[in-house]
Design a protein around this motif. Sequence first.
Motif: not given
Length: 157
Positions: A88-91, A6-8, A13-15
């Motif tokens: 979201v930025a650094e999962p 999921f983290g990968e 993702t674009p966001i």
Amino acid sequence: MYMQSFGEWLYETPISTMFRDITWIIPAVQSTHLLAIAVVIGSALVMELRLAGVLATDEPAGTVVQRYLPWIWRALVVLLLTGTLLVVAEPARTLGNTIFWTKMALVLVAFVLTLVFRRPLLRAPGGHAAIPAKPIAWLMLLIWVVVIFCGRFIAYT
């Protein structure tokens, strides 16, 4: 394994990419997150030290709780929003990190204990509810201190 995949996926993702590519977003979000932490900890410190009988003992406990609890709730909303943006930025930094999940569990425990043991003080006559205030106050302070330490250790684990 699910969290890793999921983290990968989230990282691609674009966001997530946008948050990392625009250089000011992560520092601004981290700064806002830290300010909200300061509000939560500062408010909790005053409130819990009052309930432990150490600070502002000349004021009813309910008055102190009424003054500081709304600050905690608002700051927790900001923490939830900014924390979500950071994940979201650094999962990879968080989702697979045991310290992160320990921190989240402790924040949830603090939230539930606050609902169960602090909100009744807002309705109690004279600001005194029939709860063991001192031990819970010290427990809450300990939980918040551990949350802070966990937050700092996320970056190093």
